[in-house]
Design an enzyme around this catalytic site. Sequence first.
Site, mmCIF file in Angstrom:
data_model
loop_
_atom_site.group_PDB
_atom_site.id
_atom_site.type_symbol
_atom_site.label_atom_id
_atom_site.label_comp_id
_atom_site.label_asym_id
_atom_site.label_seq_id
_atom_site.Cartn_x
_atom_site.Cartn_y
_atom_site.Cartn_z
ATOM 1 N N ARG A 99 3.125 7.709 -0.160
ATOM 2 C CA ARG A 99 4.135 8.755 -0.275
ATOM 3 C C ARG A 99 5.179 8.434 -1.345
ATOM 4 O O ARG A 99 5.575 9.295 -2.133
ATOM 5 C CB ARG A 99 4.831 8.888 1.089
ATOM 6 N N GLU A 120 0.827 -1.211 0.000
ATOM 7 C CA GLU A 120 0.000 0.000 0.000
ATOM 8 C C GLU A 120 0.860 1.260 0.000
ATOM 9 O O GLU A 120 0.759 2.090 0.895
ATOM 10 C CB GLU A 120 -0.903 -0.003 1.250
ATOM 11 N N CYS A 170 -3.109 33.351 10.239
ATOM 12 C CA CYS A 170 -2.908 33.959 11.557
ATOM 13 C C CYS A 170 -2.634 32.910 12.621
ATOM 14 O O CYS A 170 -3.473 32.626 13.477
ATOM 15 C CB CYS A 170 -4.114 34.813 11.908
ATOM 16 N N GLU A 171 -1.482 32.286 12.533
ATOM 17 C CA GLU A 171 -1.013 31.260 13.474
ATOM 18 C C GLU A 171 0.504 31.316 13.414
ATOM 19 O O GLU A 171 1.078 31.349 12.325
ATOM 20 C CB GLU A 171 -1.381 29.848 12.976
HETATM 21 C C1 LIG Z 1 -1.295 5.939 5.179
HETATM 22 C C2 LIG Z 1 -1.384 4.490 4.892
HETATM 23 C C3 LIG Z 1 -0.611 3.931 3.878
HETATM 24 C C4 LIG Z 1 0.389 4.718 3.053
HETATM 25 O O1 LIG Z 1 1.483 5.154 3.784
HETATM 26 P P1 LIG Z 1 2.718 5.846 2.999
HETATM 27 O O2 LIG Z 1 3.666 6.196 4.075
HETATM 28 O O3 LIG Z 1 2.173 7.035 2.302
HETATM 29 O O4 LIG Z 1 3.258 4.833 2.064
HETATM 30 C C5 LIG Z 1 -0.751 2.583 3.611
HETATM 31 N N1 LIG Z 1 -1.624 1.814 4.317
HETATM 32 C C6 LIG Z 1 -2.381 2.322 5.312
HETATM 33 C C7 LIG Z 1 -3.305 1.441 6.044
HETATM 34 C C8 LIG Z 1 -2.283 3.671 5.633
HETATM 35 O O5 LIG Z 1 -3.032 4.173 6.624
#
Ligand SMILES: *Cc1c(COP(=O)(O)O)cnc(C)c1O
Length: 424
Positions: free
Chosen positions: A280, A277, A349-350
């Site tokens: 990034r 998954e 404004c922070e």
């Molecule tokens: C956020 C997330 C990802 C992706 O994470 P990256 O650091 O962007 O690769 C994958 N799986 C789950 C369950 C997430 O919550």
Amino acid sequence: MNHFDYRDGELWCEGVALSAIAKAVGTPVYVYSSATLERHFAVFRGAFEGLGLGEPLIAYAVKANSNVSVLRTLGLAGAGADTVSEGEIRRALAAGIPASRIVFSGVGKTAKELAFAIEAGVSEINIESEPELDLLSQIAAAKGARPAIAIRVNPDVSAGGHAKISTGKSENKFGVSFAEAERLYAKASQNPALRPLGIACHIGSQITDLTPMREAFTKMRGLVEHLRGQGLVVERLDLGGGLGVPYFNQPSPPEPKAFAQMVAEVVRGLDVQLAFEPGRLIAANAGVLVSEVIHVHQRPEGRKFLVLDAGMNDLIRPAMYDAYHDIRPLKAPAADAPLSAYDVVGPVCETGDTFTRDRLLPPMAAGDLVAFLSAGAYGAAMSSQYNSRPLIPEVLVKGDAFAVIRPRPSMEDMLAAEPLAAWL
Ligand SMILES: *Cc1c(COP(=O)(O)O)cnc(C)c1O
């Protein structure tokens, strides 16, 4: 590698000068490179080739950058989608990603969302707790359905990185322990309304060291073997995302090849379908945020502020995670330009609306354009209208063409979204 380079003294995205996009669309604006998205996906997928691991399901984590055109670009390249809400499932489907490549993750899925995921026929629903397992089973039974599930395990390893993006320690809210996973997997296997497909983990984000991943994945392998030893069927092992990206000036993460090699060593001989998954890794370096300098405010007492038209509501990573973004002027500075220290701030404004302090930059003036690099992941996706600043537009570049893939709403659009209460 990405497709943002200086050419003829200007910063380009593929075949388009970023200044041309700023002129046509205005600033601030997010700009994404199709070629970079495609390349990152191809590099990650390619890393698993020839390792005898079969074809893994690579479910891009939609939350990193959920623009439908970005999802479609990746879907056409073969990506699936890891989703954490009904909205994200709908985005993935709208982008043409088939349900057979969609994973539904998240700690707090509602009954409505689970019902939607069952109807959509997603390929894997990741179960994060026993009440969620029970809720899904009731909904599935009532529908006469048998959704495929994976139990999300919290492997209790520390993956380093920022505390706000660590997810794999037992004190984090995500997933269940190994002992619980075993019990829930057996329980689900007895349930005619559920089809246990496998187990899943995701230990954090921006991980730059393979050691905690190897540790977690080795424990996951142990669980697969243990479950199978009890006669249970385990077809899929979902190892999550989290592999870090080379942010400028930060520790270098391992290459996808090294990651895949480590996975191959851990799962050798296991005969299981792998799923990943990554978010990034695919999107971060495929996008920049272009912003204009409103003022240079030099305090007589010392500090020099570069005040931009982009704020923390547009890019919250520095305020939220102390994240570092390289900042480059769109016009290449002369090689001998003197550098001086700027505090780079937005208009919100922070005090937290400070992108960085004491950043060395060439001489800057009002009207100059700058780009925040590595802003393609957790940038636009986390933006808000705080301070009643309309969400900023997103642009996708392909070769020498570009398209606005989320227009800037007008002030009228923003106000029209808030009908007055009848008694006012
Ligand atoms: C956020 C997330 C990802 C992706 O994470 P990256 O650091 O962007 O690769 C994958 N799986 C789950 C369950 C997430 O919550």
